[in-house]
Write a protein that holds these residues in place. Sequence first.
Motif, PDB file in Angstrom:
ATOM      1  N   PRO A   1       0.805  -1.211   0.187  1.00  0.00           N
ATOM      2  CA  PRO A   1       0.166   0.207  -0.025  1.00  0.00           C
ATOM      3  C   PRO A   1       0.958   1.156   0.103  1.00  0.00           C
ATOM      4  O   PRO A   1       1.986   1.225   0.755  1.00  0.00           O
ATOM      5  CB  PRO A   1      -0.828  -0.322   1.162  1.00  0.00           C
ATOM      6  CG  PRO A   1      -0.842  -1.651   1.637  1.00  0.00           C
ATOM      7  CD  PRO A   1       0.757  -1.994   1.154  1.00  0.00           C
TER       8      PRO A   1
ATOM      9  N   TRP B   1      -4.532   2.002  -3.398  1.00  0.00           N
ATOM     10  CA  TRP B   1      -5.313   1.018  -2.332  1.00  0.00           C
ATOM     11  C   TRP B   1      -6.892   1.191  -2.675  1.00  0.00           C
ATOM     12  O   TRP B   1      -7.155   2.081  -3.003  1.00  0.00           O
ATOM     13  CB  TRP B   1      -4.870   1.779  -0.893  1.00  0.00           C
ATOM     14  CG  TRP B   1      -5.237   0.869   0.097  1.00  0.00           C
ATOM     15  CD1 TRP B   1      -4.535   0.016   1.023  1.00  0.00           C
ATOM     16  CD2 TRP B   1      -6.645   0.897   0.642  1.00  0.00           C
ATOM     17  NE1 TRP B   1      -5.462  -0.747   1.864  1.00  0.00           N
ATOM     18  CE2 TRP B   1      -6.623  -0.026   1.782  1.00  0.00           C
ATOM     19  CE3 TRP B   1      -7.846   1.406   0.587  1.00  0.00           C
ATOM     20  CZ2 TRP B   1      -7.747  -0.521   2.660  1.00  0.00           C
ATOM     21  CZ3 TRP B   1      -9.020   1.176   1.243  1.00  0.00           C
ATOM     22  CH2 TRP B   1      -8.762   0.315   2.233  1.00  0.00           C
TER      23      TRP B   1
ATOM     24  N   TRP C   1     -10.920   4.529   1.601  1.00  0.00           N
ATOM     25  CA  TRP C   1      -9.459   5.448   1.948  1.00  0.00           C
ATOM     26  C   TRP C   1     -10.054   6.548   2.365  1.00  0.00           C
ATOM     27  O   TRP C   1     -10.959   7.479   1.326  1.00  0.00           O
ATOM     28  CB  TRP C   1      -8.640   5.504   0.690  1.00  0.00           C
ATOM     29  CG  TRP C   1      -7.544   6.174   1.262  1.00  0.00           C
ATOM     30  CD1 TRP C   1      -6.243   5.509   1.638  1.00  0.00           C
ATOM     31  CD2 TRP C   1      -7.132   7.587   1.063  1.00  0.00           C
ATOM     32  NE1 TRP C   1      -5.393   6.442   1.874  1.00  0.00           N
ATOM     33  CE2 TRP C   1      -5.942   7.927   1.389  1.00  0.00           C
ATOM     34  CE3 TRP C   1      -7.793   8.602   0.350  1.00  0.00           C
ATOM     35  CZ2 TRP C   1      -5.414   9.044   1.429  1.00  0.00           C
ATOM     36  CZ3 TRP C   1      -7.149  10.083   0.278  1.00  0.00           C
ATOM     37  CH2 TRP C   1      -6.188  10.133   0.805  1.00  0.00           C
TER      38      TRP C   1
END
Length: 630
Positions: free
Chosen positions: A37, A117, A102
């Motif tokens: 990530p 991600w 996110w």
Amino acid sequence: MQDIIINQTALRFGEDSLLFSIKHKNAYWKWGREYKPRLVIGGQTVYFQDAASITHNQWKTGAGEGVISHYQGFLLDGKDLGLAFETVSWIEYTTEDIHFEWIPLTESSIPVSEVYWPGYMEFDKGSDRWYTLLNIQQGLLIPNTWETALEKLPFDGMMCTAGSYMPWFAQIKDGEGYIAICEQPWDGAYYAEHPAMGPYTHTGIKWLPSLGKMNSRRTMRYSFLTDCDYNDICKHYRSYAKEQGIFCSLKEKSAKAPVHKLVGASFIHKGIKTQVMPDSRFFDPENPDKNNHVYSFEKRTGEIRRFHKDLGLKKLYLHLDGWAEPGYDNQHPDYLPACEEAGGWEKMKELADTMHEYGYSFGIHDQYRDYYRRARTFDQNFAAQKPDGTLTEHANWAGGPQTYLCATQAPYYVKRNFTEIKKNGITLDCAYLDVFTCNEPDECNHPWHRINRKECLDYRSLCFEYLLSQGILPSSEEVTDWCVKSLVFCHYAPYSFMMHEPGAKRQGIGVPLFNLVYHDCMIIPWMMEKYEKEDFMLYALLNGGAPYFIRDGAYENIDGSFGGHQALSEKEMADRCRVVASLHEKVALCEMVYHEFIEGDPYRQRTAFSDGTVVEIDLIHGAYEIKTRQ
């Protein structure tokens, strides 16, 4: 290690690796072992693991449960960036979908340009029963064993472009699959890697800033299917599109405008005036005839009369390029009046009236993104300004130097120009607003009209809606998910190989992903060129689309306008069009129920439509069969 289990779905999180794995029924999925990530900040990669403070806690709501992770304390060149964010990964109780969110908390002192991600799935096995689905134009299926490496993605994988007609990608292994849906596609792009011969394909998401900032939540939704193929994936997304309110059928659009005019029509694409400026990249100093020429409206009217009298074509649509005084791709949005050298408003009206006399449909090419510096009212205060205050500048097209018009201004110019056309007695059935559905959405940071990408798409939709309100069927270059509610038809929605020179190596196998979702929502005309080893007419039939009778590309060797095809007479083309148009008349408003390769052979394909019609094509022998329900 944390495990979240809901019914038949389990989500496992490795706190040390920051990687997830998923078990759905008997299928296992996990993020690639090489994936880390990360974010890109100031051109440098910053890994999630670099955070000084990382915490993980249980996440549980009335809708589902999972894990929430908190990251802060990132350094770059020894300085604290002030960046903090969270990720939430959870299973929804009702659907067992897995949501990856996110969530920015504080902005970095140096702007974040990309966030990678969630991660890509490990998908490494040399089997053609393992394949990836990408929405590059009409749709692409890449077996893990495919011999050709995947090239650079169109528009660098940005969603809402020709590089991704629909905002999802999917992978299937031995009948077990997932679909990953990007829920803020205007700020997302995907990446994909497939080397020659595989034996893997990796694909995932990268998030982009909005007006230079990562200041809002970004979410991916993963749904897992069992005993499935690409048809099931598409039907799953069709249901999702209906839930989200972005699905709108042609039957529904018929309540706003006369959609029936184009059902079963053959398409003609011709032009009037070409004028290539000396500072355009297309200017050819050695061949001046290529740069500037004019065909009169009377010439086009004569052609229409001949098509009606000699060929007996019952239903035609004429898309007219370069109809205005500046010439094709010049001086937009100040594109009026009608080309005087070609006969002006009077002869343009005569052409339109002749079309209507025969029951044909008439439409024009227009443009409200390219903002030419030669336009009479050009003012860079109304151009789309980048977050750093600069403008996009190029001279790619015939009109020479240009930037982009801020989308907030486009509806004003559309209304102004089409009102003027109507005042001159010209009745339009259709109108083509170029590039809106092919190119990426724009941002604009000018304080007078600041907009993000999502708002840009909303303004583009307003242009289509205005046309619908006037009884004019709107079109644009290609098709994308966001425009389905407003757009009636397009210039084309081809397989990606059709946009490359004949004989070029193909990136995968073309499959009608878009049509499996939206066939009954959009009228799509298809290329009809016949090559020595392939007849594009067969794809028009397979997809239940409309035929191109004549397709004169504005520029050579781009946008699918290539030579090398067989020269067919007008009568031969008219006969071919009658076959395709007859099928389109029957299935245009029908769902495409399924597509398949007959006995697994990619050269023999079959589609079925909701009225019971089945189409089979044989690409090797140039044959087809249409079966209808008795």
